[in-house]
Design a protein around this motif. Sequence first.
Motif, short mmCIF file in Angstrom:
data_model
loop_
_atom_site.label_atom_id
_atom_site.label_comp_id
_atom_site.label_asym_id
_atom_site.label_seq_id
_atom_site.Cartn_x
_atom_site.Cartn_y
_atom_site.Cartn_z
N GLN A 1 3.01 2.70 17.72
CA GLN A 1 3.00 2.96 16.28
C GLN A 1 4.40 2.89 15.71
O GLN A 1 5.36 3.39 16.30
CB GLN A 1 2.41 4.35 16.00
N PRO A 2 4.55 2.32 14.52
CA PRO A 2 5.85 2.38 13.82
C PRO A 2 6.09 3.79 13.31
O PRO A 2 5.17 4.62 13.25
CB PRO A 2 5.66 1.40 12.67
N PRO A 3 7.31 4.10 12.93
CA PRO A 3 7.59 5.43 12.36
C PRO A 3 6.74 5.68 11.12
O PRO A 3 6.52 4.78 10.31
CB PRO A 3 9.08 5.36 12.01
N TYR B 1 -8.56 4.84 12.29
CA TYR B 1 -7.38 4.00 12.10
C TYR B 1 -7.30 2.92 13.18
O TYR B 1 -7.86 3.05 14.27
CB TYR B 1 -6.11 4.85 12.08
N THR B 2 -6.58 1.86 12.85
CA THR B 2 -6.53 0.68 13.71
C THR B 2 -5.47 0.76 14.79
O THR B 2 -5.48 -0.05 15.71
CB THR B 2 -6.24 -0.57 12.87
N ASP B 3 -4.56 1.74 14.70
CA ASP B 3 -3.45 1.81 15.65
C ASP B 3 -3.94 1.99 17.09
O ASP B 3 -3.27 1.59 18.04
CB ASP B 3 -2.51 2.96 15.29
N VAL C 1 -11.44 1.96 7.62
CA VAL C 1 -10.55 1.84 8.77
C VAL C 1 -9.25 1.18 8.34
O VAL C 1 -9.27 0.05 7.82
CB VAL C 1 -11.21 1.04 9.91
N ARG C 2 -8.12 1.88 8.51
CA ARG C 2 -6.82 1.36 8.12
C ARG C 2 -5.78 1.73 9.16
O ARG C 2 -6.08 2.48 10.11
CB ARG C 2 -6.37 1.96 6.78
N GLN D 1 -1.31 4.53 6.58
CA GLN D 1 -1.93 4.32 5.28
C GLN D 1 -3.12 5.24 5.02
O GLN D 1 -3.59 5.33 3.88
CB GLN D 1 -2.39 2.86 5.16
N ILE D 2 -3.60 5.91 6.08
CA ILE D 2 -4.82 6.68 5.92
C ILE D 2 -4.63 8.18 6.11
O ILE D 2 -5.45 8.99 5.68
CB ILE D 2 -5.91 6.15 6.90
N GLU D 3 -3.51 8.60 6.73
CA GLU D 3 -3.32 10.01 7.06
C GLU D 3 -3.40 10.90 5.83
O GLU D 3 -4.06 11.94 5.82
CB GLU D 3 -1.99 10.22 7.77
N ALA D 4 -2.70 10.52 4.77
CA ALA D 4 -2.66 11.36 3.57
C ALA D 4 -4.05 11.57 3.00
O ALA D 4 -4.41 12.69 2.57
CB ALA D 4 -1.73 10.75 2.52
N ASP D 5 -4.87 10.53 2.98
CA ASP D 5 -6.23 10.66 2.46
C ASP D 5 -7.07 11.58 3.35
O ASP D 5 -7.89 12.35 2.85
CB ASP D 5 -6.89 9.28 2.36
#
Length: 523
Positions: A49-51, A371-373, A399-400, A404-408
């Motif tokens: 995962q990126p930062p 999530y896709t990570d 699925v993101r 991009q999805i954590e906050a939601d």
Amino acid sequence: MDTTLVTRRRVLALLAAGAAAGAVASCSRSTAGSAATASDGRIRLAMLQPPRSGLNPLSDDAFKLSRWSTAETLVVLDADGNALPCLATGWTREDATTWRFTIRQGVTFHDGTALTAEQVAADLTFAAAYSTPPRILDGTDLAAVADGNDVIVTTSTPDPLVPQRLSSPQLAILAAAAYPADLSPDGPVNPQHHGTGAFILTQVGGTATATLDRNEDYWAGAAAATGIDVSYVPDGTARGAALRTGEADIVEAVPVSQAATIDDVLLHEVPMPRTATLYLNTRGGAFAEHGLRAAARDAIDVAGLVSTMYEGHADVAAGLLGPALGWSAQQRAWGSQAWAGRDGAAATGAAPGATRASAVPAGTTITLGTYTDRPELAEIVVLIAQQLEAVGFTVTQDVREYAQIEADALAGHFDAFLLSRATVLDSGDPVAYMVSDFSSSGSFSLCFLQDAEVDAALAAAAALEPGDERRAAIVAAEQRILATDCAVPLLHERVLQGEGARLTGAERDPRERALVTTATKVA
């Protein structure tokens, strides 16, 4: 097992491959990374995962800094979760709420300034007052002041795990220049050139790369590798190709779907204290009703998911806590009765006396996210949706990428969210994770549970000294959480860590804190 599906996935993986053509601590070891050739002594590291927060050490990005051996904590943990010295050489408990930590002398930050008790106290004070404080500090009201070469740490209530808490990578000790000049509680924290570890973070390439060079003056002795070149590779096929073609020396989390395309000697299975869990939103929507949560629980064929999607590289969940915590199975009084049946296709997540499932009313719609990570989760969520639809739910999938999805998810925008969660990530003790995820005041609650009995059970466990009594209380709290059906534990993960043929000394750490150590090198 659906052999047709497994065969199809293996064929697709092969086609993609052709197209792509000790003490567990950074205090005594190190790691490395990406674009250079192995012959220069640097380690090329492909990370999953990126930062998420610009490498802010007060976020989950802290674990990257720890795995790179650039940022260090006062305390580290051994394989059993016992606290060991790092930047603190020792500690004593002076009374129920007061601890004294002696700071190591002769340590220099990467910017040339000295490690002092005053700086340690300032760092801990900043972390405790931060706008989003590290979850390991939930409920502690931790305070720190310098006293000569010591730091006095106090908590609002008795806390037997203060040393373990201070081992969290989110409480890494950094130079004063890392922090905003005005000490704004929501300002950025910059780890570049500001750690104490065996490698100096010299360049940050956003969400693409990072570069670290060997710290020739490291207090515990210089590392074997000359540096680390990090690339963030969220795409699992690309990570597998990097290992297979020799473009990376270490690869995080090789997807199970890629395993058949890679030489077995390059893959190392690491059992993880990590559970893939379906969190159900109890605050509103369909799953505010307990009977519908039970319906979702009973609808999911957990054993089928494990055999089909993980091909044997995971364990059917034995509750929230898995086999990485060997004591949990022994302490779980109802384990053999409640969970043994999950080895069969008809298994459900229900414990004895569990709430009965309600019939799903027509038109009951839910939004299911993941999530896709972690590619397996994106695949599993498709099957979960099918199984939920089979009992009457109408399911919309979202699925993101995680960033991009954590906050939601934290805002409660999903009725159900599939998450891979480390259960002893911060302190080596699962109470912190359970408080964070399931208490009424938890900072990472995806199910938004408000349950007085759960809160009381967690408080009782948290008050006990480490040992069998505490472990029994942890399992009692686990039972209470599962009785609410706010979460459906699916499986306990094993991670495939890729290591090039010429690489030696990489750490295989279930807690995901260490990876490259001072002993890690390319032959």
